[in-house]
Write an enzyme that holds these catalytic residues in place. Sequence first.
Site, PDB file in Angstrom:
ATOM      1  N   GLN A  27       0.811  -1.218   0.000  1.00  0.00           N
ATOM      2  CA  GLN A  27       0.000   0.000   0.000  1.00  0.00           C
ATOM      3  C   GLN A  27       0.845   1.269   0.000  1.00  0.00           C
ATOM      4  O   GLN A  27       0.433   2.300  -0.503  1.00  0.00           O
ATOM      5  CB  GLN A  27      -0.900   0.037   1.250  1.00  0.00           C
ATOM      6  N   ASP A  49      10.065  -1.943  12.903  1.00  0.00           N
ATOM      7  CA  ASP A  49      10.020  -3.399  12.758  1.00  0.00           C
ATOM      8  C   ASP A  49       9.802  -3.815  11.305  1.00  0.00           C
ATOM      9  O   ASP A  49       8.998  -3.212  10.597  1.00  0.00           O
ATOM     10  CB  ASP A  49       8.885  -3.950  13.625  1.00  0.00           C
ATOM     11  N   TYR A  54       8.029  -9.541   4.299  1.00  0.00           N
ATOM     12  CA  TYR A  54       7.057  -8.474   4.065  1.00  0.00           C
ATOM     13  C   TYR A  54       7.219  -7.941   2.637  1.00  0.00           C
ATOM     14  O   TYR A  54       8.256  -7.362   2.298  1.00  0.00           O
ATOM     15  CB  TYR A  54       7.222  -7.340   5.075  1.00  0.00           C
ATOM     16  N   SER A 155       9.648 -15.444  17.184  1.00  0.00           N
ATOM     17  CA  SER A 155       8.303 -14.924  16.959  1.00  0.00           C
ATOM     18  C   SER A 155       7.343 -16.096  16.807  1.00  0.00           C
ATOM     19  O   SER A 155       7.522 -16.939  15.921  1.00  0.00           O
ATOM     20  CB  SER A 155       8.257 -14.042  15.708  1.00  0.00           C
ATOM     21  N   GLN A 181       8.222 -12.164  19.687  1.00  0.00           N
ATOM     22  CA  GLN A 181       7.245 -11.260  19.064  1.00  0.00           C
ATOM     23  C   GLN A 181       5.959 -12.035  18.775  1.00  0.00           C
ATOM     24  O   GLN A 181       5.790 -12.623  17.715  1.00  0.00           O
ATOM     25  CB  GLN A 181       7.782 -10.637  17.778  1.00  0.00           C
ATOM     26  N   SER A 211      -0.017  -6.821  15.984  1.00  0.00           N
ATOM     27  CA  SER A 211      -1.471  -6.794  15.829  1.00  0.00           C
ATOM     28  C   SER A 211      -2.233  -6.428  17.105  1.00  0.00           C
ATOM     29  O   SER A 211      -3.163  -7.127  17.507  1.00  0.00           O
ATOM     30  CB  SER A 211      -1.986  -8.141  15.303  1.00  0.00           C
ATOM     31  N   PRO A 212      -1.890  -5.312  17.753  1.00  0.00           N
ATOM     32  CA  PRO A 212      -2.653  -4.909  18.945  1.00  0.00           C
ATOM     33  C   PRO A 212      -4.120  -4.587  18.636  1.00  0.00           C
ATOM     34  O   PRO A 212      -4.946  -4.546  19.541  1.00  0.00           O
ATOM     35  CB  PRO A 212      -1.900  -3.668  19.446  1.00  0.00           C
ATOM     36  N   GLN A 296      -3.734   8.338  10.828  1.00  0.00           N
ATOM     37  CA  GLN A 296      -4.004   7.072  11.510  1.00  0.00           C
ATOM     38  C   GLN A 296      -2.944   6.807  12.582  1.00  0.00           C
ATOM     39  O   GLN A 296      -3.267   6.423  13.721  1.00  0.00           O
ATOM     40  CB  GLN A 296      -3.993   5.963  10.455  1.00  0.00           C
TER      41      GLN A 296
END
Length: 324
Positions: A27, A49, A54, A155, A181, A211-212, A296
């Site tokens: 994005q 991070d 990714y 992780s 993680q 992902s909180p 955001q």
Amino acid sequence: MQYRRLGSSGLQISALSFGAWVTFGAQVGRDTARELIAAAWDHGINFFDNAESYANGEAERVMGEAIADLRLPRDGYCVSSKVFFGAHEQPRPTQKGLSRKHVTEACHEALRRLRVDHLDLYFCHRPDPDAPVEETVWAMDALIRQGKVLYWGTSEWPAASIREAHKLARAHHLHAPSMEQPQYNLLHRERVELEYAPLYAELGLGITIWSPLASGLLTGKYSAGFDGESRLGHADKQWLRRVAVGSSEQRRLERAAAFAAVARELGVAPAPLAIAWCLRNPHVSSAILGASRVEQLLQNLQALELVERVDEAGWQRVEAVTAG
């Protein structure tokens, strides 16, 4: 900003950090990435991070370019990478996993893409059933002794595997993993609060949570369904939607909607409230934020003040409506 030690290490990282997952290289391009990292830096964030997988390495390249553009002082920030999934759409056997070969070569590739000479944090992105834990521990120790990695961790590893890595490191006088993680939020709590509970004191484990917001569920934006323009509405993100929503018995969508309603009654936005709840856990070294727009990110940074501003009765209401 407040800063917390990474477990029992001496490293101080920002309680809120900024990550590139599902945004950078997909994005978000170089210009927007530069704006986001600049806003994060200006508000005290010092941990950025990333991971080899990714956007197949593109996220690291975009982040590296943005940080270079901003000329951030290298001694003022921490950057991470993760190794396991590989940086290719269909990786060959030696282009993924936790063998000494891939751990070493993935580190070198991450350094090149991020434009740094060392990684502050390097995570084993998942356990690898095909690589002996001892081999991975030796590989990470070698990278630390070479000055290419400062701290390594895991992780989404089971507690038993983290213990095994520590035991092997102690037996051979090697550097042990400093951090984990895991996913952690109001809808995903078991691993952090139960499985890892003994490890914080026993091993000095620090956690940098991902992902909180439960992939956006806790913002309340999915109460009316999954719009095709939203992250969980995209055709290529159906796997993430299944992970976030879970089984019908877990009722995560209903619990998320109830949480958003409580946030409105408290007069706060759901997203920073959900992040603030994570920060109330003293074992959380840092909560990783993701954003595709500066507005955001700035809203989510309000989580810091909400930790103290919401009273105990408010937090009890949050717990009551999200209990599984």
